[in-house]
Write a protein that holds these residues in place. Structure first.
Motif, short mmCIF file in Angstrom:
data_model
loop_
_atom_site.label_atom_id
_atom_site.label_comp_id
_atom_site.label_asym_id
_atom_site.label_seq_id
_atom_site.Cartn_x
_atom_site.Cartn_y
_atom_site.Cartn_z
N ALA A 36 -49.52 127.82 54.88
CA ALA A 36 -50.23 127.75 56.16
C ALA A 36 -51.56 128.49 56.08
CB ALA A 36 -49.35 128.33 57.26
N SER A 37 -51.54 129.64 55.43
CA SER A 37 -52.77 130.42 55.25
C SER A 37 -53.78 129.64 54.42
CB SER A 37 -52.43 131.75 54.56
OG SER A 37 -53.60 132.48 54.27
N ILE A 40 -55.49 126.99 56.55
CA ILE A 40 -56.51 127.57 57.42
C ILE A 40 -57.74 127.96 56.60
CG2 ILE A 40 -57.03 129.46 59.00
CD1 ILE A 40 -54.05 129.55 59.74
N GLN A 61 -54.79 130.87 63.41
CA GLN A 61 -53.56 131.66 63.36
C GLN A 61 -52.38 130.83 62.88
OE1 GLN A 61 -53.54 132.49 67.69
NE2 GLN A 61 -51.48 131.59 67.75
N ILE A 62 -51.30 131.54 62.60
CA ILE A 62 -50.02 130.94 62.19
C ILE A 62 -48.98 131.33 63.23
CG2 ILE A 62 -48.23 130.90 60.40
CD1 ILE A 62 -50.53 131.84 58.45
N ASP A 77 -49.59 125.92 61.88
CA ASP A 77 -50.94 126.47 61.66
C ASP A 77 -51.96 125.53 62.27
OD1 ASP A 77 -52.27 124.58 59.60
OD2 ASP A 77 -50.35 125.03 58.61
N GLY A 166 -54.01 120.46 62.22
CA GLY A 166 -53.15 121.46 61.58
C GLY A 166 -51.80 120.88 61.21
N TYR A 204 -54.77 135.96 58.37
CA TYR A 204 -54.76 135.41 59.72
C TYR A 204 -53.54 135.93 60.47
CZ TYR A 204 -57.95 132.32 57.26
OH TYR A 204 -58.98 131.85 56.49
#
Length: 625
Positions: A36-37, A40, A61-62, A77, A166, A204
């Motif tokens: 997820a990071s 982003i 953000q997550i 995400d 996302g 994040y």
């Protein structure tokens, strides 16, 4: 809805993923958060070259959502999302990494720090989930897609509704078994703990609704929910030193390493060159309760781009510095497919060498500038430094020898070898040392008399390993180590040597008789060149000293008795010596008893047990009468 099959090799790999690649099932959360990071990151880095995208970094953000009733964990995400083709490529072919491709091919013309590189982390979800559903919408697209799979049987891809760009991953957990309780991952404290452990420094915010219960009285219970950030995001070791206070470091250490006492010192450094890494190391003020136990595990925490890879990486610390706690964070590490273990490559060795050098430099600085703190440290971990020289057979001596402290006859203080040598007398050839149970007993040893009378300093070796260490070192700054119990102290003048030689020749036959009377207990009886006021002492002739004999025979695993080659030395200037000479040839039976009695006295002085206490007692009584 068409079900698509994984390729044959992907099926085999997926089966391995689920059953063998990962050691701990809890890793799934780390992998999905890292992915997820990455998603982003991709969106954010693209926005740097295209301002029209209108990306607000503060809104990235997550989110994690737990649903106990439906047994689901959802990780969402607001990153770049995936197209249908990307879903096929990234999730339909295991070990095809979109993150790795993005690292090498982006509009910034450089490699971007992206965590996921192997395209396998996503599949760790199947270790805990019986069904994995992915909802994703690419940035700038009006179409969203749903990818769904129950594992090796294949997957489906369909269009779906999704309001924002996302990716949202929904894990439907497996049923609990006797051996594995998957429902634990639905507890908010467990998720909080795993995020803190593995993903605390994802850049994040990782957010989750947290329930708080307040009990006003038995009938008045208030529950409210807050959306809280679970991770701290910016690791302390990534901050500039001038932003941090001593209190910041101490608080981090106490919280991170579960200690209740501030460390003695810390080492915060950023290294660039052949290996680029950040490190934050601490020297504790006390040893863990199991520090000197066989099963104690040394090691530093190892991070890759802020994500915890190993809780204890033993390869980063040499044994002699195994007391150090801390962490290393590097983007350069060669990780294996599961991101749990490290490939043993050149980078790791370079980092380890740098770490060892940093620790040595910090301890040297502490020794020179904060002697009281260093002596406190050495009282706790000095034994480990000594073992480091002994166990490495001297290979680590250049690193450790200047950090050693010994008790000394000089002002009753602890001294370094450098301090000892710096004040050696001009005519002094050796570094003298004496071994014993404690300082008080050493100072009463007859063997120390002549050395002290000459005004030479003596190192007091009170730890069992001390003499072994000095034997391994052999010398320091070209000065040899010599025990006060060694055969030849080389302290006499030419005239004194000639006098001793004459006395020995005159009493040669008596010494041979006494040696025979002691029946192999000593190699020889001889005139002493070290005694001043005492009548008798033992000295060592071979490689194994009397002190080493005591230590080795005290070891529980040693089944074979070790004996030092001993000599019984007599003081020719003591009245007892005249008595012995008068007895020889006139009353050899009584001389035999004297020889046994003097030998027993010498054993007691050395702290050695008597072979026949009853005989000793009877001899004392008989000679008194």
């Amino acid at each position: 809805m068409e079900t698509k099959q994984f390729k044959a090799e992907s099926k085999r790999l997926l089966d391995m993923m689920i059953n063998s690649i990962y050691t701990h099932k809890e890793i799934f959360l780390r992998e999905l958060i890292s992915n997820a990071s990455d998603a982003i990151d991709k969106l954010y880095f693209k926005s740097l070259t295209d301002a029209s995208m209108g990306i607000d970094r503060n809104a990235l953000q997550i989110d994690i959502e737990l649903d106990k009733e439906n047994r689901t964990i959802t990780i969402s995400d607001n990153g770049i999302g995936m197209t249908k083709d990307e879903l096929e490529a990234n999730l339909g072919t295991i070990a095809n990494s979109g993150s790795l491709a993005f690292k090498k091919d982006n509009d910034l013309g450089e490699e971007v720090d992206i965590i996921g590189q192997f395209g396998v982390g996503f599949y760790s979800a199947f270790m805990v989930a019986k069904l994995v559903t992915v909802y994703t919408k690419p940035f700038g697209s009006d179409v969203a897609y749903k990818w769904e799979s129950e594992g090796v049987d294949g997957y489906t891809i369909d269009e779906c509704e999704k309001d924002t760009h996302g990716t949202k991953i929904v894990l439907t957990l497996k049923e609990d078994t006797e051996d594995e309780k998957y429902e634990k991952y639905l507890e908010q404290w467990q998720i909080q703990s795993l995020v803190k452990k593995y993903s605390d420094y994802i850049r994040y915010p990782i957010k989750m609704d947290i329930s708080h219960t307040h009990y006003h009285d038995e009938d008045d219970v208030e529950v409210h929910v807050e959306n809280e950030t679970l991770n701290s995001m910016v690791p302390i070791w990534k901050k500039n030193k001038n932003e941090l206070t001593e209190e910041d470091y101490n608080n981090f250490y106490i919280e991170k390493f579960n200690d209740y006492e501030n460390p003695i010192t810390h080492i915060h450094s950023k290294t660039e060159g052949l290996a680029t890494f950040d490190s934050l190391l601490f020297v504790p003020a006390r040893a863990p309760f199991d520090y000197y136990a066989k099963d104690y595990e040394k090691g530093l925490q190892l991070y890759s781009s802020g994500v915890l890879i190993m809780e204890k990486c033993a390869d980063l610390l040499p044994d002699h510095f195994s007391f150090v706690k801390g962490l290393v964070d590097s983007e350069d590490l060669s990780l294996n497919i599961s991101r749990e273990m490290l490939q043993h490559d050149r980078q790791l060795k370079i980092i380890a060498k740098n770490i060892e050098k940093s620790i040595k430099n910090e301890l040297t600085k502490l020794l020179k500038n904060k002697r009281e703190d260093y002596e406190k440290f050495f009282s706790v971990f000095g034994l480990q430094l000594k073992f480091g020289i002994y166990q490495s057979y001297g290979a680590a001596k250049d690193t450790i020898q200047d950090l050693l402290l010994f008790s000394s006859s000089f002002e009753g203080k602890k001294v370094t070898l450098e301090e000892y040598v710096s004040r050696m007398k001009e005519d002094q050839k050796y570094i003298y040392y004496a071994c014993g149970e404690n300082i008080q007993k050493i100072e009463m040893l007859p063997q120390t008399e002549l050395v002290r009378d000459k005004g030479y300093e003596i190192l007091y070796c009170t730890d069992n390993v001390d003499e072994f260490v000095l034997k391994v070192l052999l010398n320091y700054k070209e000065k040899q180590f010599k025990s006060v119990s060694d055969k030849d102290l080389d302290l006499e003048t030419a005239e004194e040597k000639e006098e001793i030689k004459k006395q020995a020749e005159d009493s040669k036959e008596m010494f041979e008789f006494m040696t025979k009377a002691l029946d192999g207990k000593v190699k020889e009886v001889r005139i002493s060149n070290r005694l001043k006021s005492h009548p008798v002492c033992l000295s060592s002739d071979g490689a194994v000293s009397i002190e080493m004999e005591k230590v080795l025979n005290a070891m529980p695993q040693n089944n074979e008795k070790i004996s030092a080659e001993k000599a019984l030395e007599l003081n020719a200037n003591h009245p007892v010596f005249e008595t012995l000479k008068n007895l020889y040839g006139k009353d050899n039976e009584r001389l035999t008893k004297y020889a046994k009695l003097l030998y027993s006295q010498a054993l007691l002085i050395e702290g050695l047990g008597l072979e026949n206490p009853t005989e000793f007692s009877n001899l004392v009584c008989e000679l008194m009468v």
